[in-house]
Motif scaffolding. Structure first.
Motif, PDB file in Angstrom:
ATOM      1  N   VAL A 251      50.722  25.273  36.825  1.00  0.00           N
ATOM      2  CA  VAL A 251      49.488  24.573  37.192  1.00  0.00           C
ATOM      3  C   VAL A 251      48.320  25.087  36.355  1.00  0.00           C
ATOM      4  CG1 VAL A 251      47.883  24.084  39.081  1.00  0.00           C
ATOM      5  CG2 VAL A 251      50.345  24.148  39.523  1.00  0.00           C
ATOM      6  N   ALA A 255      45.909  22.907  33.788  1.00  0.00           N
ATOM      7  CA  ALA A 255      44.445  22.920  33.794  1.00  0.00           C
ATOM      8  C   ALA A 255      43.905  23.299  32.423  1.00  0.00           C
ATOM      9  CB  ALA A 255      43.939  23.893  34.854  1.00  0.00           C
ATOM     10  N   TRP A 260      47.075  15.844  33.513  1.00  0.00           N
ATOM     11  CA  TRP A 260      47.135  15.432  34.921  1.00  0.00           C
ATOM     12  C   TRP A 260      48.525  14.973  35.330  1.00  0.00           C
ATOM     13  CZ3 TRP A 260      43.081  16.658  37.805  1.00  0.00           C
ATOM     14  CH2 TRP A 260      41.868  16.907  37.163  1.00  0.00           C
ATOM     15  N   GLU A 279      41.251  12.291  38.741  1.00  0.00           N
ATOM     16  CA  GLU A 279      42.490  12.827  38.175  1.00  0.00           C
ATOM     17  C   GLU A 279      42.762  12.260  36.783  1.00  0.00           C
ATOM     18  OE1 GLU A 279      45.594  12.143  41.005  1.00  0.00           O
ATOM     19  OE2 GLU A 279      44.964  13.813  42.292  1.00  0.00           O
ATOM     20  N   LEU A 306      49.009  18.397  36.569  1.00  0.00           N
ATOM     21  CA  LEU A 306      48.328  18.885  37.762  1.00  0.00           C
ATOM     22  C   LEU A 306      48.740  18.135  39.022  1.00  0.00           C
ATOM     23  CD1 LEU A 306      44.875  19.263  36.054  1.00  0.00           C
ATOM     24  CD2 LEU A 306      45.989  21.113  37.302  1.00  0.00           C
ATOM     25  N   THR A 307      49.133  16.875  38.894  1.00  0.00           N
ATOM     26  CA  THR A 307      49.499  16.100  40.077  1.00  0.00           C
ATOM     27  C   THR A 307      50.829  16.536  40.668  1.00  0.00           C
ATOM     28  OG1 THR A 307      50.443  14.387  38.631  1.00  0.00           O
ATOM     29  CG2 THR A 307      48.171  14.084  39.371  1.00  0.00           C
ATOM     30  N   ASP A 313      45.725  22.760  45.936  1.00  0.00           N
ATOM     31  CA  ASP A 313      46.390  23.862  45.228  1.00  0.00           C
ATOM     32  C   ASP A 313      46.031  23.913  43.755  1.00  0.00           C
ATOM     33  OD1 ASP A 313      47.596  24.544  47.584  1.00  0.00           O
ATOM     34  OD2 ASP A 313      49.525  23.599  47.119  1.00  0.00           O
ATOM     35  N   ARG A 314      45.009  23.156  43.355  1.00  0.00           N
ATOM     36  CA  ARG A 314      44.615  23.130  41.942  1.00  0.00           C
ATOM     37  C   ARG A 314      43.368  23.988  41.721  1.00  0.00           C
ATOM     38  NH1 ARG A 314      44.692  16.522  41.673  1.00  0.00           N
ATOM     39  NH2 ARG A 314      46.859  16.258  42.413  1.00  0.00           N
ATOM     40  N   VAL A 317      39.388  22.625  37.328  1.00  0.00           N
ATOM     41  CA  VAL A 317      39.915  22.237  36.020  1.00  0.00           C
ATOM     42  C   VAL A 317      38.868  22.330  34.906  1.00  0.00           C
ATOM     43  CG1 VAL A 317      41.054  20.406  34.704  1.00  0.00           C
ATOM     44  CG2 VAL A 317      41.676  20.804  37.093  1.00  0.00           C
TER      45      VAL A 317
END
Length: 457
Positions: A251, A255, A260, A279, A306-307, A313-314, A317
């Motif tokens: 992840v 970022a 994404w 997104e 990222l999705t 939980d991201r 960015v």
């Protein structure tokens, strides 16, 4: 302002204080090694110019060392004041690691620092060289333990969870966790590279101002040679570290790359405006398939986006995305400037009447703080990219904070900013005075066999 709750303010406060602190260990690690090389050259050649170079840079080292110690102590207290839940959960692991740093590195540095700073007229030259070497080794040992602790938070290993506490099970796995070797090599090399550019830049400035002669030329040449070697090495180590991050923290890599959606043949995004709500990226400029080639060594390799994880939980960015580009951009700029200057050195135009052209001296001067900026950007990538976890994948930052109010944290943050800005201003003012004064020439000829300043031969 309602978004700035106690958790976010505690993160900002710790980020501010550790960002302030890290500048000084970064400098002292590299300058200690530089001083060791300079003193060894003096001991081998007996040339007093090397002794004067040492005398100038050891003053800057002492100032930075003192600032690092003072600002580092504050960080330990913040674990208890702002992150008491984190301290309770991880104390069985992080407490011993920090204790080892004190017992091995700090005691070693403290034991020999006095000899290094004040022992020129009191001990023989070989013992003084040993003292410098022990201080230099101590700074690296300190980095070893601190990075072991931080790397464990990034890639935890060697523990069992017992009633919400991380209990040690395998200390070898804890210390040498999956990301530690890469982070240690990357950070220590960054410290040496930062100091190499600081030495070269300060020396270039002194030459432009005419406040130093042969000593500044020698220091500049040594700084350029070290930078020309370390800059491409750092690019390689950074690439290896990135591959490790892809394996253990995909992840964070997503970022960093502004990616994404999971895809194959992923382009390298040079510039974009990441939009976390939508997104997607706006105004994207990219090189086709280059990210897949770098991260998978395959033009059509798959990179996770990222999705793959929920929005909660991201990390942030935009911060990670832009900090990563600042770090990488400065890294490649360092390679270019160092190699151009090294080529001129090899062409014997870095000394005597055929010196570097003014534009290159100005370029080296401008690059003086580049390493510090890159280090701060790199730590933003590492720490913001780990969010929302304080122990990656296992403990959220929101669950790590102390039961304090927003007003309490905001008050302490404001006090830290005021005090630290004042300290940094005083530090930079005094450092600027030393730099502008230059390396003082000997007041009188030294007796045969005895170096200037009265030291023993």
């Amino acid at each position: 302002m309602e978004h700035f709750d106690a958790t976010l303010l505690a993160r900002i406060q710790f980020g501010f204080t550790i960002g302030f602190h890290i500048l000084f260990p970064t400098f002292t690690i590299g300058i200690a090694g530089f001083l060791l090389v300079v003193e060894a050259l003096w001991l081998k050649t007996g040339d007093a110019a090397w002794r004067r170079i040492y005398g100038f840079w050891v003053r800057l080292f002492a100032l930075a060392f003192g600032m690092g110690v003072v600002s580092g102590v504050v960080l330990s207290y913040q674990f208890g004041t702002n992150f008491s839940a984190f301290s309770q959960a991880t104390g069985d692991i992080l407490g011993p690691l920090m204790g080892y740093e004190v017992l091995t590195a700090f005691f070693l540095e403290a034991g020999f620092l006095g000899i290094m700073l004040f022992g020129w007229d009191k001990v023989g030259p070989r013992l003084h060289l040993l003292a410098t070497a022990m201080v230099a080794v101590g700074t690296v040992i300190s980095a070893f333990w601190i990075l072991a602790a931080n790397s464990w938070m990034q890639t935890p290993a060697g523990f069992v969870l017992v009633s919400g506490r991380f209990v040690p099970e395998d200390w070898w796995a804890i210390v040498f966790n999956p990301s530690f070797p890469h982070r240690l090599a990357h950070m220590v090399t960054a410290a040496f590279l930062t100091s190499a550019f600081a030495v070269a830049g300060v020396s270039a400035w002194q030459l432009l101002r005419g406040v130093a002669g042969d000593e500044a030329r020698r220091a500049l040449a040594l700084g350029v040679v070290l930078a020309a070697i370390l800059a491409p090495l750092q690019v390689f180590l950074g690439d290896q570290h990135g591959l490790n991050v892809k394996e253990h923290q995909p992840v964070k890599v997503a970022a960093m790359e502004g990616l994404w959606q999971t895809a194959r043949g992923v382009p390298l995004v040079l510039f974009a405006l990441p939009d976390m709500a939508a997104e997607k990226n706006h105004f994207e400029i990219a090189i086709p398939k280059l990210t897949s080639l770098i991260l998978t060594h395959d033009l059509d390799g798959e990179v996770k986006g990222l999705t793959e994880v929920p929005p909660a939980d991201r990390p942030n960015v935009p911060i990670v995305f832009f900090a990563f580009r600042v770090m990488v951009g400065i890294g490649f700029l360092m390679v270019a400037v160092a190699w151009v200057a090294a080529w001129r050195l090899w062409r014997r135009r870095l000394a005597g009447s055929r010196w570097l052209p003014n534009w290159l001296l100005w370029a080296l001067t401008a690059m003086s703080p580049s390493g510090f900026i890159a280090v701060l950007a790199g730590w933003l990538v590492a720490e913001v990219g780990r969010q929302p976890f304080v122990v990656y994948g296992l403990m959220r930052t929101a669950d790590a904070v102390s039961p304090v109010t927003r007003g309490e944290v905001l008050t302490s943050l404001a006090l830290f900013v005021i005090v630290y800005v004042g300290l940094l201003g005083a530090f930079l003012w005094y450092v600027a005075r030393l730099i502008n004064r230059g390396i003082e020439a000997p007041k009188e000829a030294a007796p045969p066999g005895i170096a200037w300043h009265g030291g023993r031969a």
